[in-house]
Design an enzyme around this catalytic site. Sequence first.
Site, PDB file in Angstrom:
ATOM      1  N   GLN A  36       2.986  -1.936  -4.141  1.00  0.00           N
ATOM      2  CA  GLN A  36       2.116  -3.071  -4.373  1.00  0.00           C
ATOM      3  C   GLN A  36       2.178  -3.599  -5.804  1.00  0.00           C
ATOM      4  O   GLN A  36       1.792  -4.742  -6.055  1.00  0.00           O
ATOM      5  CB  GLN A  36       0.677  -2.699  -4.006  1.00  0.00           C
ATOM      6  CG  GLN A  36       0.509  -2.466  -2.514  1.00  0.00           C
ATOM      7  CD  GLN A  36      -0.918  -2.129  -2.146  1.00  0.00           C
ATOM      8  OE1 GLN A  36      -1.294  -0.970  -2.091  1.00  0.00           O
ATOM      9  NE2 GLN A  36      -1.728  -3.141  -1.884  1.00  0.00           N
ATOM     10  N   ASN A 180      -1.413   8.581   2.204  1.00  0.00           N
ATOM     11  CA  ASN A 180      -2.475   7.585   2.149  1.00  0.00           C
ATOM     12  C   ASN A 180      -2.626   6.941   3.518  1.00  0.00           C
ATOM     13  O   ASN A 180      -1.671   6.384   4.064  1.00  0.00           O
ATOM     14  CB  ASN A 180      -2.156   6.484   1.140  1.00  0.00           C
ATOM     15  CG  ASN A 180      -3.245   5.432   1.095  1.00  0.00           C
ATOM     16  OD1 ASN A 180      -4.301   5.640   0.525  1.00  0.00           O
ATOM     17  ND2 ASN A 180      -3.013   4.287   1.742  1.00  0.00           N
ATOM     18  N   GLU A 181      -3.827   7.071   4.080  1.00  0.00           N
ATOM     19  CA  GLU A 181      -4.193   6.375   5.311  1.00  0.00           C
ATOM     20  C   GLU A 181      -3.176   6.522   6.439  1.00  0.00           C
ATOM     21  O   GLU A 181      -2.542   5.540   6.859  1.00  0.00           O
ATOM     22  CB  GLU A 181      -4.438   4.891   5.008  1.00  0.00           C
ATOM     23  CG  GLU A 181      -5.552   4.655   4.007  1.00  0.00           C
ATOM     24  CD  GLU A 181      -5.890   3.190   3.770  1.00  0.00           C
ATOM     25  OE1 GLU A 181      -6.911   2.918   3.147  1.00  0.00           O
ATOM     26  OE2 GLU A 181      -5.108   2.310   4.235  1.00  0.00           O
ATOM     27  N   TYR A 309     -13.991   0.346   3.552  1.00  0.00           N
ATOM     28  CA  TYR A 309     -14.081  -1.077   3.227  1.00  0.00           C
ATOM     29  C   TYR A 309     -15.126  -1.852   4.030  1.00  0.00           C
ATOM     30  O   TYR A 309     -15.768  -2.731   3.483  1.00  0.00           O
ATOM     31  CB  TYR A 309     -12.717  -1.744   3.417  1.00  0.00           C
ATOM     32  CG  TYR A 309     -11.704  -1.338   2.368  1.00  0.00           C
ATOM     33  CD1 TYR A 309     -11.711  -1.935   1.117  1.00  0.00           C
ATOM     34  CD2 TYR A 309     -10.772  -0.338   2.620  1.00  0.00           C
ATOM     35  CE1 TYR A 309     -10.802  -1.556   0.134  1.00  0.00           C
ATOM     36  CE2 TYR A 309      -9.856   0.055   1.644  1.00  0.00           C
ATOM     37  CZ  TYR A 309      -9.879  -0.562   0.406  1.00  0.00           C
ATOM     38  OH  TYR A 309      -8.980  -0.173  -0.570  1.00  0.00           O
ATOM     39  N   GLU A 365     -10.544   4.989  -2.394  1.00  0.00           N
ATOM     40  CA  GLU A 365     -10.449   3.522  -2.443  1.00  0.00           C
ATOM     41  C   GLU A 365     -11.753   2.924  -1.961  1.00  0.00           C
ATOM     42  O   GLU A 365     -12.292   3.327  -0.928  1.00  0.00           O
ATOM     43  CB  GLU A 365      -9.327   2.979  -1.545  1.00  0.00           C
ATOM     44  CG  GLU A 365      -7.920   3.199  -2.031  1.00  0.00           C
ATOM     45  CD  GLU A 365      -6.886   2.566  -1.100  1.00  0.00           C
ATOM     46  OE1 GLU A 365      -7.222   1.574  -0.413  1.00  0.00           O
ATOM     47  OE2 GLU A 365      -5.759   3.067  -1.056  1.00  0.00           O
ATOM     48  N   TRP A 411     -10.657   0.225  -5.892  1.00  0.00           N
ATOM     49  CA  TRP A 411      -9.443  -0.474  -5.470  1.00  0.00           C
ATOM     50  C   TRP A 411      -9.650  -1.957  -5.755  1.00  0.00           C
ATOM     51  O   TRP A 411     -10.512  -2.570  -5.158  1.00  0.00           O
ATOM     52  CB  TRP A 411      -9.139  -0.248  -3.978  1.00  0.00           C
ATOM     53  CG  TRP A 411      -7.826  -0.871  -3.649  1.00  0.00           C
ATOM     54  CD1 TRP A 411      -7.594  -2.137  -3.191  1.00  0.00           C
ATOM     55  CD2 TRP A 411      -6.541  -0.259  -3.814  1.00  0.00           C
ATOM     56  NE1 TRP A 411      -6.254  -2.360  -3.064  1.00  0.00           N
ATOM     57  CE2 TRP A 411      -5.580  -1.225  -3.441  1.00  0.00           C
ATOM     58  CE3 TRP A 411      -6.104   0.988  -4.254  1.00  0.00           C
ATOM     59  CZ2 TRP A 411      -4.217  -0.971  -3.480  1.00  0.00           C
ATOM     60  CZ3 TRP A 411      -4.749   1.239  -4.289  1.00  0.00           C
ATOM     61  CH2 TRP A 411      -3.817   0.278  -3.904  1.00  0.00           C
ATOM     62  N   GLU A 418      -0.673  -7.450  -1.285  1.00  0.00           N
ATOM     63  CA  GLU A 418      -1.605  -6.918  -0.297  1.00  0.00           C
ATOM     64  C   GLU A 418      -0.953  -6.887   1.089  1.00  0.00           C
ATOM     65  O   GLU A 418      -1.398  -7.497   2.046  1.00  0.00           O
ATOM     66  CB  GLU A 418      -2.904  -7.742  -0.293  1.00  0.00           C
ATOM     67  CG  GLU A 418      -4.004  -7.232   0.609  1.00  0.00           C
ATOM     68  CD  GLU A 418      -4.245  -5.740   0.518  1.00  0.00           C
ATOM     69  OE1 GLU A 418      -4.432  -5.120   1.572  1.00  0.00           O
ATOM     70  OE2 GLU A 418      -4.229  -5.182  -0.607  1.00  0.00           O
ATOM     71  N   TRP A 419       0.190  -6.173   1.161  1.00  0.00           N
ATOM     72  CA  TRP A 419       0.863  -5.890   2.423  1.00  0.00           C
ATOM     73  C   TRP A 419       1.091  -7.156   3.248  1.00  0.00           C
ATOM     74  O   TRP A 419       1.693  -8.100   2.749  1.00  0.00           O
ATOM     75  CB  TRP A 419       0.117  -4.793   3.177  1.00  0.00           C
ATOM     76  CG  TRP A 419      -0.105  -3.579   2.318  1.00  0.00           C
ATOM     77  CD1 TRP A 419      -1.288  -3.112   1.821  1.00  0.00           C
ATOM     78  CD2 TRP A 419       0.903  -2.681   1.790  1.00  0.00           C
ATOM     79  NE1 TRP A 419      -1.089  -1.996   1.041  1.00  0.00           N
ATOM     80  CE2 TRP A 419       0.240  -1.702   1.005  1.00  0.00           C
ATOM     81  CE3 TRP A 419       2.295  -2.608   1.905  1.00  0.00           C
ATOM     82  CZ2 TRP A 419       0.921  -0.681   0.337  1.00  0.00           C
ATOM     83  CZ3 TRP A 419       2.982  -1.586   1.253  1.00  0.00           C
ATOM     84  CH2 TRP A 419       2.288  -0.646   0.484  1.00  0.00           C
TER      85      TRP A 419
END
Length: 459
Positions: A36, A180-181, A309, A365, A411, A418-419
């Site tokens: 990123q 991660n995730e 989030y 995050e 974060w 952002e992907w």
Amino acid sequence: MALDAAVVSSDPFSPPADSTLWRRDFLLGAATASYQIEGAVNEDGRLPSIWDTFSATPGKVLAGDTGALACDHYHRWESDFDLLSALNVDGYRLSIAWPRVMDEAGRPNRKGIDFYKRLVARLREKGLKVFVTLYHWDLPQYLEDRGGWLNRDIVYRFAQYADLMSRELEGQVDAWATLNEPWCSAFLGYGNGHHAPGLTNGRYATQAMHHLLLAHGRAVEVLRANDPGSLKGIVANVGKGSANTGSAADAHAAHLFEVQHNAWVLDPLLKKSYPQDLFELWPGTEPLVLEGDMETIGTPLDFLGINYYFRTNVKSDGAHGFTEVPLQGVERTQMGWEVYPDGLRDLLIGFNESYPSLPPIYITENGMASDDKVIDGRVNDEQRISFLKRHLAAVDSAIKAGVDVRGYFIWSLMDNFEWAYGYERRFGVIHVDYETQERTFKRSAELIAKFLEERNARA
């Protein structure tokens, strides 16, 4: 929806006097990820990743954006770390790009390894805690060409990668996160195709998840042997589900949402089994599990990273699943995600009750995207300030309810790629002008730095 002025105070960041956040041993940090921010995708021996391939495929990423340049952190990391210091945070969470440190035969790429050794050394010089994630989604493309996370051989390739980096950085890293995730890697990458590599098959998703978690378990064993003085853990993204009505069917739908979003990852890690309700939701998708796999996956953790989030409101689909029903009149971010701090508190307390073996937690995050603009040299991101303050208050409430939360990472340090949303969505507390690469502290960063300076002065 615009932010209600009632949630913006004249002193919008400093927490109450009795807040955990004033404790010097509660870590407050910032986070980023390699693909990123780094750019330099073709430099110093770095090989292509699945995100290079995916973002170069027309229609996969908003506006055709790629991570080829990103924030040019590969060349600007020293000045970026000066900004990190100015933020007064206690720690920094970064990830290593697997394609940058090994070649296709598994041989070390010294230039790539040395880059991360310089980063870690500088962070330690600055007195920051160093949290390193081994896998933040940028899988080497050559491994995807062999089946990626669908091929059980990747478990051994990941252990080899973990072995290399933990030997190279022995004694320099405070905490290692293997993945991660994994939910995003498995479901978004192999289930609905929203992320790289873009496959769409429910059975692929559950098998990819099994191999991700198995790779995690193997890597923890390697990390523990090579770098015994560090913490070892994993980072899971979690979501709060709410029922659209008070009906039993909708309540079950909300339960199934949390099963597939949370328990799918946490049950294997902390109970050594997959939740059976998952296969009520996705019948016929059970992964191939070999003898001993669940013991490996359930290898004890030193910490659990939690990324949170938003909340998702759902109703029963009338069969074996759920359908999202967006709530009206609620505060949302640029991503369209509902702002719901109570969800973080409730999930943390719920996990503490559901998992007797729950290790210490770091919020690895938490943050929000907004359409931030520099006006007269300033970025006034009031919604982010309020968002962070309210979520930190939720963490404080969970701690006071008995949950062992030891830190929180914002974060993100800076706006970045952002992907699938490219560069449109801005999560950073530092604004990045992608044409000039100029960095600007947002108002949120100014207030965070001010609070931490005051907290540190009290210590």
